[in-house]
Scaffold this active site. Structure first.
Site, PDB file in Angstrom:
ATOM      1  N   GLY A  58     -12.603  95.881  23.404  1.00 22.17           N
ATOM      2  CA  GLY A  58     -11.658  94.593  23.246  1.00 22.17           C
ATOM      3  C   GLY A  58     -10.467  95.157  22.795  1.00 22.17           C
ATOM      4  CB  CYS A  85     -13.314 100.763  24.921  1.00 19.85           C
ATOM      5  SG  CYS A  85     -13.921 101.164  27.063  1.00 19.85           S
ATOM      6  CE1 TYR A  86     -11.871  96.803  17.644  1.00 18.96           C
ATOM      7  CE2 TYR A  86     -13.618  96.238  18.058  1.00 18.96           C
ATOM      8  CZ  TYR A  86     -12.231  96.059  17.564  1.00 18.96           C
ATOM      9  OH  TYR A  86     -12.558  95.653  15.502  1.00 18.96           O
ATOM     10  CG  HIS A 173     -14.591  99.620  30.306  1.00 18.19           C
ATOM     11  ND1 HIS A 173     -15.212  98.605  29.270  1.00 18.19           N
ATOM     12  CD2 HIS A 173     -13.151  99.779  30.509  1.00 18.19           C
ATOM     13  CE1 HIS A 173     -14.072  97.485  29.281  1.00 18.19           C
ATOM     14  NE2 HIS A 173     -12.988  99.036  29.489  1.00 18.19           N
ATOM     15  CD  GLU A 175     -18.001  97.947  30.983  1.00 15.24           C
ATOM     16  OE1 GLU A 175     -17.419  97.430  30.173  1.00 15.24           O
ATOM     17  OE2 GLU A 175     -18.547  99.712  30.724  1.00 15.24           O
ATOM     18  CG  ASP A 231     -23.103  79.633  42.400  1.00 12.37           C
ATOM     19  OD1 ASP A 231     -24.083  80.118  42.852  1.00 12.37           O
ATOM     20  OD2 ASP A 231     -22.196  78.983  42.230  1.00 12.37           O
ATOM     21  CE  LYS A 372     -21.456  82.860  43.594  1.00 10.18           C
ATOM     22  NZ  LYS A 372     -21.686  81.456  44.105  1.00 10.18           N
TER      23      LYS A 372
END
Length: 516
Positions: A58, A85-86, A173, A175, A231, A372
């Site tokens: 964050g 992180c945060y 991170h 991710e 979508d 997606k």
């Protein structure tokens, strides 16, 4: 409504733009997860099979008295926790460690050296690997019970762990793809620390979503805004399986579609066996957009006008209580904070931030928590043909956000012709499926040129092609220079009014994929 029986990982969102990407990585591993704002009451999860928590990053600093925190009762949990992180800094503070505000924020590539190879989080990883750092605060003293498990050249405490309690913190991170072994770290946390069952698959999503739709909608009818893209087409197939002919798919020509798209997509959608209602609404959209150049106003006008058209169509069909859309996670995270959390708005999407405050119909968004690539896998599970699944994303506002500045019939003609040449040549050179998305942008500038012996002062366009997996991050596609030269030559020679072609070499972040 019946809840899924899968093991659950709960992700607490502290405002990171990558929170949805954490969710994608978790679900990519076959694990069900949900994102919850940090300030949400977690009581509803007490009776559900939660196996662990991930605290997101964050933008805040814990040196700020107003920095987001969770209720102290959360830390009494006996479930594993991973702070990113945060989230790591919050763990350090709450468990009794010390932090200091750094003179300058570190954000970018770094090299992590693992200091405890037997730590479950780093099992099977090399001693040294690339990570993507993000911090403004630094931990100067670890909490009691925690050990240092990773450092970088500029940050002594880059990773920490209380192995006995299953609590871990990473000052980078895992991710993002720039952390080369981040996926392995997350999988180690899920499998070895949380010991979750990996049973969340496209097949299970389809089965559960159809059941949820049937339960929620009952015997009512649903109107779906469909575009022929991945979508909305997948959403249509899910709804068709759930409620059959009570689905009414409305395909609107808003005057902002690509060249010949309304006719081609209408024919394509006809093969899906759904109730299709093509609607011609070019005039109302272009009238409302006349003289509007601000991109946020464009998106909100387009979003509101879509709803007006849908509500008018619903009135013709009888009493319809539900409006369905193919909204995805990236749409939500860039428009509004997910589930009321603290993330910053990047831009309003026509089907999220652009919706009216009050609508006559209730929203149904079966794909709202998917990325997606997940939608494509669900489409494959539903048997959707490749001509739908392989199409590049196309924004709901269409060419309205690819024309920078005022939207006019002449500028739409220019852009349609240029875009048609670019996409046609990508197909012809077998490059279309090598990029995630490609399009042309009409710039609000003119440039001097020479054609024959005459001076010209005409429009400039930009070609944009990116590679990506989920749309959350993207790199500009390295297309052959000979191909780009060929496309440029065709556009300048064939599209009257354009004398200059550029190529966008910006990645996301810091740029977005679309220009508006």
């Amino acid at each position: 409504m019946r809840e899924p029986t899968h093991d659950i990982i709960v992700i607490l969102d502290f405002g990171s733009q990558y929170t949805q990407l954490i969710a994608r990585r978790v679900r990519e591993s076959g694990v069900f997860c949900e994102i919850v704002p940090y300030n949400r009451d977690l009581a509803p999860y007490r009776d559900r099979p939660v196996r662990g928590y991930i605290l997101s990053g964050g933008p805040a600093s814990l040196s700020d008295p107003k920095a987001p925190r969770v209720d102290e009762s959360f830390f009494a949990t006996d479930k594993p926790i991973l702070g990113i992180c945060y989230g790591m800094q919050l763990l350090a503070r709450e468990y009794g460690g010390d932090l200091v505000r750094s003179d300058s924020r570190e954000y970018g590539r770094a090299w992590l050296t693992t200091l405890n190879g037997h730590t479950p989080l780093f099992a099977g990883l090399p001693e040294r690997s690339q990570v993507w750092m993000s911090h403004g605060d630094s931990i100067t003293r670890l909490p009691d019970g925690f050990e240092l498990i990773g450092s970088t050249e500029s940050l002594a405490t880059a990773a920490m762990a209380d192995v006995e309690r299953g609590i871990y913190g990473l000052q980078f991170h895992p991710e993002v793809v720039h952390t080369t072994h981040g996926k392995d770290m997350l999988q180690n946390f899920l499998t070895d620390v949380c010991q979750v069952s990996r049973d969340w698959t496209p097949a299970s999503f389809v089965h559960e979503t159809i059941d949820k739709l049937r339960e929620r909608i009952g015997s009512e009818h649903v109107l779906l805004g469909i575009s022929g893209g991945v979508d909305s087409s997948v959403a249509a197939m899910l709804l068709k399986e759930a409620i059959g002919d009570r689905l009414h798919a409305v395909f609107v020509d808003n005057g902002l579609l690509r060249k010949n798209e309304f006719e081609e997509v209408t024919a394509l959608l006809g093969g899906l066996g759904i109730n299709l209602h093509p609607v011609q609404a070019t005039d109302i959209f272009l009238d409302r957009l006349a003289g509007v150049s601000d991109p946020e106003r464009k998106r909100k006008i387009i979003g509101n006008t879509f709803i007006d058209v849908f509500e008018a169509e619903a009135a013709k069909l009888g009493e319809i209580k539900y409006l369905a859309q193919g909204t995805l996670y990236p749409d939500v995270i860039e428009s509004v904070s997910p589930l009321g959390g603290p993330s910053v708005t990047i831009k309003s999407h026509h089907n999220v931030g652009g919706l009216k405050d009050r609508m006559a119909m209730k929203l149904v968004e079966p794909l709202r928590e998917l990325f997606k690539d997940e939608v494509r896998r669900v489409g494959t599970e539903l048997g959707l043909p490749d001509q739908f699944l392989d199409r590049h994303p196309f924004p709901g506002p269409g060419l309205g956000v690819r024309i920078l500045g005022d939207i006019t019939a002449e500028r739409l003609r220019l852009l349609r012709d240029c875009d048609d040449i670019f996409i046609t040549e990508l197909h012809k050179h077998r490059l279309y499926n090598e990029v995630w998305q490609a399009f042309v942008v009409l710039l609000p500038v003119q440039a001097v040129g020479v054609m024959g012996d005459e001076r010209t002062y005409e429009q400039v366009v930009a070609l944009r092609a990116v590679t990506s997996v989920d749309g959350m991050t993207a790199d500009w596609a390295v297309l052959p220079s000979e191909f780009l030269a060929h496309v440029s030559n065709r556009i300048i020679n064939e599209v009257r009014g354009v004398n200059r072609v550029t190529y966008d070499i910006s990645s996301k972040p810091p740029a977005t994929i679309e220009w508006e």
